[in-house]
Design a protein around this motif. Structure first.
Motif, short mmCIF file in Angstrom:
data_model
loop_
_atom_site.label_atom_id
_atom_site.label_comp_id
_atom_site.label_asym_id
_atom_site.label_seq_id
_atom_site.Cartn_x
_atom_site.Cartn_y
_atom_site.Cartn_z
N PRO A 96 1.08 -1.55 -0.17
CA PRO A 96 -0.34 -0.03 0.30
C PRO A 96 0.92 1.21 -0.11
O PRO A 96 1.02 1.85 1.18
CB PRO A 96 -0.25 0.02 1.36
CG PRO A 96 0.14 -1.11 2.07
CD PRO A 96 1.23 -1.81 1.07
N GLN A 97 1.60 1.60 -1.30
CA GLN A 97 2.22 2.62 -1.62
C GLN A 97 1.79 3.99 -1.98
O GLN A 97 1.83 5.05 -1.34
CB GLN A 97 3.23 2.63 -2.42
CG GLN A 97 4.33 1.34 -1.16
CD GLN A 97 5.43 0.67 -2.17
OE1 GLN A 97 5.62 1.52 -3.05
NE2 GLN A 97 6.50 0.41 -1.36
N SER B 249 1.20 9.63 -1.61
CA SER B 249 1.13 11.12 -2.46
C SER B 249 0.33 11.99 -1.75
O SER B 249 -0.22 13.18 -2.00
CB SER B 249 0.25 10.81 -3.45
OG SER B 249 -1.17 10.30 -3.05
N ILE B 250 -0.22 11.85 -0.56
CA ILE B 250 -0.95 13.10 0.50
C ILE B 250 0.19 13.75 1.46
O ILE B 250 1.32 13.50 1.38
CB ILE B 250 -1.30 12.23 1.44
CG1 ILE B 250 -3.12 11.70 1.24
CG2 ILE B 250 -2.23 13.17 3.20
CD1 ILE B 250 -4.01 10.69 1.65
N TRP C 49 -13.41 15.56 4.19
CA TRP C 49 -12.63 14.07 5.35
C TRP C 49 -11.42 13.57 3.63
O TRP C 49 -11.39 13.90 3.17
CB TRP C 49 -14.16 13.69 4.42
CG TRP C 49 -14.61 13.58 6.08
CD1 TRP C 49 -16.06 13.52 6.11
CD2 TRP C 49 -14.93 12.70 7.17
NE1 TRP C 49 -16.58 13.64 6.73
CE2 TRP C 49 -16.37 13.23 7.57
CE3 TRP C 49 -14.08 12.45 8.42
CZ2 TRP C 49 -16.37 12.62 9.41
CZ3 TRP C 49 -13.98 12.72 9.36
CH2 TRP C 49 -15.18 12.26 10.30
N TYR C 50 -10.57 13.72 4.47
CA TYR C 50 -9.21 13.04 3.76
C TYR C 50 -9.36 10.58 4.23
O TYR C 50 -9.30 10.90 5.39
CB TYR C 50 -8.10 13.07 4.56
CG TYR C 50 -7.84 14.90 4.45
CD1 TYR C 50 -7.65 15.41 3.29
CD2 TYR C 50 -8.40 16.17 5.04
CE1 TYR C 50 -7.21 16.21 2.57
CE2 TYR C 50 -8.69 17.39 4.23
CZ TYR C 50 -8.05 17.55 3.62
OH TYR C 50 -8.20 19.05 2.64
N ILE D 264 -1.75 17.92 6.50
CA ILE D 264 -1.24 16.52 6.17
C ILE D 264 -0.57 15.63 5.38
O ILE D 264 -0.65 16.48 3.96
CB ILE D 264 -2.74 15.70 5.74
CG1 ILE D 264 -2.87 14.98 6.27
CG2 ILE D 264 -3.36 15.89 4.87
CD1 ILE D 264 -4.64 14.14 6.45
N ARG D 265 0.66 15.08 5.71
CA ARG D 265 1.17 14.61 5.14
C ARG D 265 1.97 13.55 5.41
O ARG D 265 1.74 13.32 7.14
CB ARG D 265 2.55 15.16 5.07
CG ARG D 265 2.98 16.09 6.40
CD ARG D 265 4.39 16.87 5.84
NE ARG D 265 5.32 16.57 7.50
CZ ARG D 265 5.80 16.05 7.67
NH1 ARG D 265 6.24 15.32 7.79
NH2 ARG D 265 6.55 17.30 9.02
N ARG D 266 3.04 12.65 4.68
CA ARG D 266 2.93 11.48 5.90
C ARG D 266 4.54 11.60 6.75
O ARG D 266 5.48 12.89 6.71
CB ARG D 266 3.61 9.91 4.58
CG ARG D 266 4.23 9.05 4.94
CD ARG D 266 4.64 7.27 4.16
NE ARG D 266 5.87 8.02 3.40
CZ ARG D 266 6.94 6.95 2.70
NH1 ARG D 266 6.22 6.27 2.62
NH2 ARG D 266 7.97 7.23 2.24
#
Length: 462
Positions: free
Chosen positions: A326-327, A332-333, A342-343, A380-382
């Motif tokens: 699951p990449q 991409s967020i 909602w995200y 919002i990010r990784r």
């Protein structure tokens, strides 16, 4: 007892085929394959199968054309069906021609089997070939099943490959050919010592036979013992895997580590083999075992095939196809958070930031936050290696430590999201832990209240 009778008895004991079977016989015109063909032809009708001869003209030697003409004449004279393949010189590789020729031959044999609706391929490998292969494997190192050398029978194409001459030596076949006035051709390349097998054949084995004249018999005996040992190993591994693997094929790590290292290695290798992962180098397997047994390495991932990744995840081992990792969506967020939107976090969760609690209703868990104007907008990010959460005591905690302490699986850890303020301070390791921001006395007048919520999509469906 002459070789004809020994061969007949061996076939009866081995149950390789019967008279109703249609078989493809690989014939090179060397002494081994010509002896094999003659032995098959001389079987009584109650044992003799329907024979299709398959010959490859490699076009590597001057006499290749002569050999092809000979086998055509032989098959015509003996009323045998023949299929010939000529390997064009233009298709010969500049390097690795021995391996390329072998692959080409077996591809051709499989094609003949399909065309002729034959379920069995018969080759003329004999006891000397077995000895050479076993010694070559022993010298190179590897797993125990490889040391068996050559199997008497194995699955091949749409049927099986059988080698009924493994019980007989090269000398026996040569003596048979001479006494029965068979014609054959010698391959001059079999004398070239630049080829590894030829060096074992002409140098290593004669030296060993000088020490033990019964070398071939000894190796043949070891071959049979190894086959039994590997069969018992397979049975043991199967029984243990049924106990420690779940319905998804994941291995229970605690149970695996209870075995002695030798048995743990066996179970691991068989688990990988049954997942179509074979031919791993010994050094790689040993390093894998060391990492699995390293209690200071609770999680890791290793690519073990072009399409497979192995994961150690605290309590289990499992394999993932690289296409299933699951990449794409998560990595991409990296965007500014818009209020009231909602995200998605994978397929199971969604998060949102709003100005009122009523936005969430009863569908989500939420947390109220007060933020200074300079902290907005949120993003919002990784998560990143340097990310830290502010703590109430004035200190900080790395997000990586939060994930380790909560034993977040490696696949999930790589996809972990955070919400950061405009200064890149981490407010929330999403779903894991909140940051603490000290508020001034007049925060009600100066700061903005926001509500951050998360909802479980699976629970909503229920």
């Amino acid at each position: 007892m002459n070789l004809n009778n020994k061969f007949k008895r061996h076939l009866q004991q081995g149950r390789f085929f019967d008279k109703n079977k249609r078989v493809v016989v690989a014939v090179s015109t060397g002494v081994d394959s010509m002896a094999l063909l003659s032995l098959l032809q001389r079987l009584p009708e109650t044992l003799r199968p329907q024979i299709v001869v398959a010959h490859v003209n490699h076009q590597l030697r001057k006499q290749s054309k002569e050999e092809e003409q000979f086998i055509r004449h032989y098959c015509s004279e003996h009323n045998l069906q023949l299929v010939v393949h000529q390997w064009p010189v233009a298709e010969h590789p500049t390097t690795g021609i021995e391996e390329a020729a072998r692959k080409m031959r077996y591809h051709f044999f499989a094609r003949v089997m399909e065309q002729e609706q034959a379920s069995i391929l018969i080759t003329a490998h004999h006891k000397n070939d077995l000895a050479e292969t076993m010694l070559m494997k022993l010298t190179r190192g590897g797993q125990l099943p490889q040391l068996i050398g050559i199997e008497e029978q194995r699955a091949f194409a749409n049927g099986k490959l059988v080698r009924p001459l493994l019980a007989f030596s090269k000398q026996q076949l040569r003596e048979y050919a001479i006494s029965n006035h068979l014609k054959w051709y010698e391959d001059e390349t079999n004398q070239e010592l630049t080829v590894s097998r030829n060096r074992f054949r002409h140098r290593v084995i004669p030296l060993l036979e000088a020490e033990n004249p019964n070398l071939l018999e000894s190796l043949s005996s070891y071959h049979e013992q190894l086959e039994l040992a590997v069969e018992l190993e397979d049975q043991f591994a199967k029984e243990q895997l049924e106990k420690i693997a779940d319905e998804n094929g994941h291995l229970n790590l605690r149970q695996l580590l209870q075995f002695p290292l030798a048995k743990e290695r066996l179970i691991l290798v068989k688990w990988l083999e049954w997942s179509k992962v074979t031919n791993l180098k010994q050094g790689f397997i040993e390093q894998l075992l060391a990492d699995i047994n390293n209690r200071h390495l609770p999680q890791f991932s290793r690519q073990i095939a072009s399409n497979l990744v192995l994961f150690k995840n605290y309590s289990e081992l499992f394999l993932k196809n690289v296409n299933q990792l699951p990449q794409k969506a998560q990595t991409s967020i990296n965007s500014v958070v818009k209020l009231g939107r909602w995200y998605s976090i994978g397929n199971d969760y969604q998060i949102a930031v709003a100005t009122t609690k009523s936005f969430f209703g009863k569908t989500a868990d939420y947390q109220e936050m007060w933020l200074a104007p300079e902290q907005l907008p949120l993003r919002i990010r990784r998560w990143q290696d340097q990310d830290r959460l502010p703590l109430k005591n004035g200190g900080h905690q790395r997000v990586s430590r939060v994930l380790i302490d909560q034993k977040v699986p490696l696949l999930e850890r790589n996809q972990q999201l955070v919400i950061a303020d405009a200064k890149n301070n981490i407010m929330w390791a999403v779903g894991r832990k909140w940051g603490w921001f000290t508020r001034p006395d007049d925060y009600l007048d100066q700061w903005q209240r926001l509500v951050i919520g998360i909802r479980d999509l699976k629970r909503r469906k229920e």
